[in-house]
Motif scaffolding. Structure first.
Motif, PDB file in Angstrom:
ATOM      1  N   UNK A  24     -57.094  57.461 -56.447  1.00 27.38           N
ATOM      2  CA  UNK A  24     -57.738  57.658 -54.904  1.00 27.38           C
ATOM      3  C   UNK A  24     -59.082  58.274 -54.642  1.00 27.38           C
ATOM      4  N   UNK A  25     -59.921  58.787 -55.950  1.00 25.33           N
ATOM      5  CA  UNK A  25     -60.783  59.742 -55.497  1.00 25.33           C
ATOM      6  C   UNK A  25     -61.679  58.406 -55.247  1.00 25.33           C
ATOM      7  N   UNK A  26     -61.371  57.286 -55.730  1.00 27.70           N
ATOM      8  CA  UNK A  26     -62.983  55.883 -55.936  1.00 27.70           C
ATOM      9  C   UNK A  26     -62.772  55.521 -54.583  1.00 27.70           C
ATOM     10  N   UNK A  27     -61.676  55.524 -54.223  1.00 25.71           N
ATOM     11  CA  UNK A  27     -61.137  54.658 -52.954  1.00 25.71           C
ATOM     12  C   UNK A  27     -61.071  55.439 -51.672  1.00 25.71           C
ATOM     13  N   UNK A  28     -61.577  56.756 -52.474  1.00 25.86           N
ATOM     14  CA  UNK A  28     -61.460  57.908 -50.934  1.00 25.86           C
ATOM     15  C   UNK A  28     -62.602  57.365 -49.641  1.00 25.86           C
ATOM     16  N   UNK A  29     -63.529  56.984 -49.661  1.00 24.59           N
ATOM     17  CA  UNK A  29     -64.391  56.565 -48.862  1.00 24.59           C
ATOM     18  C   UNK A  29     -63.475  55.752 -47.581  1.00 24.59           C
ATOM     19  N   UNK A  30     -62.581  54.734 -48.253  1.00 23.75           N
ATOM     20  CA  UNK A  30     -62.622  53.955 -47.744  1.00 23.75           C
ATOM     21  C   UNK A  30     -61.206  54.340 -46.726  1.00 23.75           C
ATOM     22  N   UNK A 238     -61.404  66.772 -63.250  1.00 21.09           N
ATOM     23  CA  UNK A 238     -60.690  67.247 -62.341  1.00 21.09           C
ATOM     24  C   UNK A 238     -59.531  66.108 -61.323  1.00 21.09           C
ATOM     25  N   UNK A 239     -60.762  65.095 -60.767  1.00 14.58           N
ATOM     26  CA  UNK A 239     -60.673  63.713 -60.434  1.00 14.58           C
ATOM     27  C   UNK A 239     -59.143  63.707 -60.787  1.00 14.58           C
ATOM     28  N   UNK A 240     -59.974  62.670 -62.239  1.00 16.64           N
ATOM     29  CA  UNK A 240     -58.592  61.956 -63.141  1.00 16.64           C
ATOM     30  C   UNK A 240     -57.272  62.738 -63.139  1.00 16.64           C
ATOM     31  N   UNK A 241     -57.165  63.850 -63.300  1.00 17.08           N
ATOM     32  CA  UNK A 241     -55.601  64.930 -63.667  1.00 17.08           C
ATOM     33  C   UNK A 241     -55.148  64.424 -62.319  1.00 17.08           C
ATOM     34  N   UNK A 242     -56.091  65.318 -61.295  1.00 18.70           N
ATOM     35  CA  UNK A 242     -55.694  65.377 -59.436  1.00 18.70           C
ATOM     36  C   UNK A 242     -54.999  64.077 -58.921  1.00 18.70           C
ATOM     37  N   UNK A 243     -55.904  62.529 -59.301  1.00 19.66           N
ATOM     38  CA  UNK A 243     -55.753  61.761 -58.902  1.00 19.66           C
ATOM     39  C   UNK A 243     -54.279  61.437 -59.698  1.00 19.66           C
ATOM     40  N   UNK A 244     -53.657  61.019 -61.449  1.00 14.86           N
ATOM     41  CA  UNK A 244     -52.584  61.594 -62.260  1.00 14.86           C
ATOM     42  C   UNK A 244     -51.497  62.042 -60.900  1.00 14.86           C
ATOM     43  N   UNK A 245     -51.896  63.242 -61.007  1.00 12.90           N
ATOM     44  CA  UNK A 245     -50.058  64.011 -60.300  1.00 12.90           C
ATOM     45  C   UNK A 245     -50.209  63.493 -58.941  1.00 12.90           C
ATOM     46  N   UNK A 292     -47.312  59.880 -40.184  1.00 15.75           N
ATOM     47  CA  UNK A 292     -48.641  60.090 -40.142  1.00 15.75           C
ATOM     48  C   UNK A 292     -48.822  61.504 -41.595  1.00 15.75           C
ATOM     49  N   UNK A 293     -47.192  62.000 -41.490  1.00 14.10           N
ATOM     50  CA  UNK A 293     -47.321  63.105 -42.866  1.00 14.10           C
ATOM     51  C   UNK A 293     -47.594  62.798 -43.715  1.00 14.10           C
ATOM     52  N   UNK A 294     -46.854  61.530 -44.169  1.00 10.81           N
ATOM     53  CA  UNK A 294     -46.538  61.345 -45.636  1.00 10.81           C
ATOM     54  C   UNK A 294     -48.260  60.240 -46.051  1.00 10.81           C
ATOM     55  N   UNK A 295     -48.665  59.633 -45.472  1.00 11.21           N
ATOM     56  CA  UNK A 295     -50.006  59.674 -45.235  1.00 11.21           C
ATOM     57  C   UNK A 295     -51.165  59.881 -45.609  1.00 11.21           C
ATOM     58  N   UNK A 296     -51.088  61.560 -44.473  1.00  9.88           N
ATOM     59  CA  UNK A 296     -52.559  62.299 -44.956  1.00  9.88           C
ATOM     60  C   UNK A 296     -52.133  62.890 -46.405  1.00  9.88           C
ATOM     61  N   UNK A 297     -51.349  63.123 -46.601  1.00  4.75           N
ATOM     62  CA  UNK A 297     -50.981  64.117 -48.111  1.00  4.75           C
ATOM     63  C   UNK A 297     -50.937  63.317 -49.256  1.00  4.75           C
ATOM     64  N   UNK A 298     -51.164  62.017 -48.816  1.00  4.06           N
ATOM     65  CA  UNK A 298     -51.850  61.398 -49.702  1.00  4.06           C
ATOM     66  C   UNK A 298     -53.130  60.809 -49.839  1.00  4.06           C
ATOM     67  N   UNK A 299     -53.316  60.204 -48.869  1.00  2.00           N
ATOM     68  CA  UNK A 299     -54.556  59.556 -48.259  1.00  2.00           C
ATOM     69  C   UNK A 299     -56.121  60.231 -48.278  1.00  2.00           C
ATOM     70  N   UNK A 300     -55.072  61.334 -47.366  1.00  2.00           N
ATOM     71  CA  UNK A 300     -56.637  62.238 -46.605  1.00  2.00           C
ATOM     72  C   UNK A 300     -56.228  63.664 -47.158  1.00  2.00           C
ATOM     73  N   UNK A 301     -55.288  64.418 -47.435  1.00  2.00           N
ATOM     74  CA  UNK A 301     -55.578  65.636 -47.977  1.00  2.00           C
ATOM     75  C   UNK A 301     -55.754  66.007 -49.594  1.00  2.00           C
ATOM     76  N   UNK A 302     -55.266  64.953 -50.489  1.00  2.00           N
ATOM     77  CA  UNK A 302     -55.230  64.597 -51.622  1.00  2.00           C
ATOM     78  C   UNK A 302     -57.033  64.638 -52.028  1.00  2.00           C
TER      79      UNK A 302
END
Length: 381
Positions: A24-30, A238-245, A292-302
């Protein structure tokens, strides 16, 4: 674990154990760009088309008349309203169950009110006294709108404080509110795009999706907090463990969303099919907001939380320490590989210096035995 055992595992289990994962952190810009485009388009639609406000917010007159409702009743009533003597009614027609029709118009004078009531009674085939009317003033709608904005601001502040206290991290509050803002803007944009009327049912739906979005985000954040506990003692960032979570809760989030969307979709279809305004309004707000909530929690908030945390000095130092440690490990592995290759090369050269032994065929063996036997006989003589 063997490859066969890995294939037998479920997709969810492989996500949970980290055998397969999405960075998720690698593709966050997209995802940030996609979300920004969606928000921009939603705001643009609202500015260009505007919102269709119900009479509860802008004032008007509400008529209710007893009438048997069939599949074509609402459309028939709309057709008759175009022939009314009072012009520019801006009518909206809904069914209330199977035995009542609701008609909403602009604010009417006393004469226009009496005339419109009589014509509605003619359509329904009832006496004018059977048609009930309710006049809603514009000032009441403005007051409701003002109270709603105040409630939204108070809700946002309280939620940020609660998340900051619960997780002891204000960055989680910021990421969660950004995700909620995204869901709110997208829902309003869809309403403006399809032209649905903003009613109290819409407000109820929006408040519901704000709570749902926060619930989904808190689930993700709770897993991130669990995985990153004692992070300084690990060899992971942190990003590795957060992405795993985040990968570990994907399936749960999708399942929860799917189960929640099914009855909401049925509510929206039923409201649209029955041409019941409140049901359709509520169903659309919930449907758009939950997705939209399911999308934002995974691809915006995290990803936003990962980006904010990785900028902390302690996390920068931890990441650099891990990178140095991994670089040393890679250098040692490369050195061992070179030594191993050198040993193989040395062994090959040594083997090449030895005199080659030509293979002996069976015929040559017989000739040699015969010659040896003859030589021994000569010696014996």
């Amino acid at each position: 674990m063997s490859t066969t055992d890995t294939k037998k595992q479920s997709f969810a289990n492989r996500l949970y154990t980290g055998q397969i994962s999405y960075d998720f952190i690698k593709h966050r810009r997209m995802w940030f760009i996609i979300s920004a485009v969606i928000i921009g388009l939603s705001i643009l639609v609202v500015l260009l088309r505007g919102l269709t406000l119900g009479i509860e917010f802008q004032g008007g007159t509400d008529f209710q008349v007893p009438m048997e409702v069939t599949e074509t009743t609402v459309d028939d009533v709309r057709g008759h309203l175009d022939e009314f003597s009072v012009e520019d009614l801006n009518p909206q027609v809904f069914s209330l169950g199977g035995e009542q029709i609701r008609i909403q118009t602009r604010s009417l004078s006393s004469d226009e009110l009496a005339t419109t009531r009589g014509e509605i009674a003619q359509i329904a085939g009832v006496a004018p006294e059977d048609v009930t009317s309710n006049v809603i003033g514009g000032s009441w709608g403005k007051e409701i709108s003002r109270q709603g904005i105040i409630a939204l601001v108070v809700f946002t502040v309280l939620v940020m404080l609660l998340i900051a206290v619960y997780f002891r991290d204000w960055k989680m509050s910021v990421a969660a509110i950004v995700a909620v803002f995204h869901d709110l803007v997208v829902t309003v944009g869809v309403y403006a795009l399809v032209g649905f009327t903003v009613t109290p049912s819409t407000v109820i739906g929006v408040l519901t999706i704000l709570g749902y979005s926060l619930y989904d985000t808190v689930v993700v954040f709770d897993k991130i907090r669990e995985n990153t506990r004692g992070l300084e003692e690990t060899n992971h960032t942190f990003s590795e463990m957060a992405s795993l979570a985040t990968n570990q809760v994907i399936v749960r989030s999708l399942n929860t969303t799917f189960i929640g969307v099914m009855p909401v979709l049925a509510l929206f279809i039923a409201g649209s099919f029955l041409q019941s305004g409140p049901l359709a309004d509520l169903g659309l707000a919930l449907l758009v907001g939950m997705i939209a909530g399911a999308y934002s929690s995974l691809f915006i908030a995290s990803p936003l939380l990962m980006w904010l945390r990785e900028r902390e000095p302690a996390m920068v130092e931890h990441r650099e320490r891990i990178e140095r440690r991994r670089a040393r490990s890679e250098a040692k592995a490369a050195h061992r590989q070179q030594l191993h290759e050198g040993e193989l090369a040395t062994a090959g050269v040594a083997a090449g210096d030895a005199s080659p032994v030509s293979p002996v065929t069976p015929g040559e063996r017989r000739v040699r035995r015969t010659s040896s036997t003859r030589a021994e006989r000569r010696k014996g003589k």
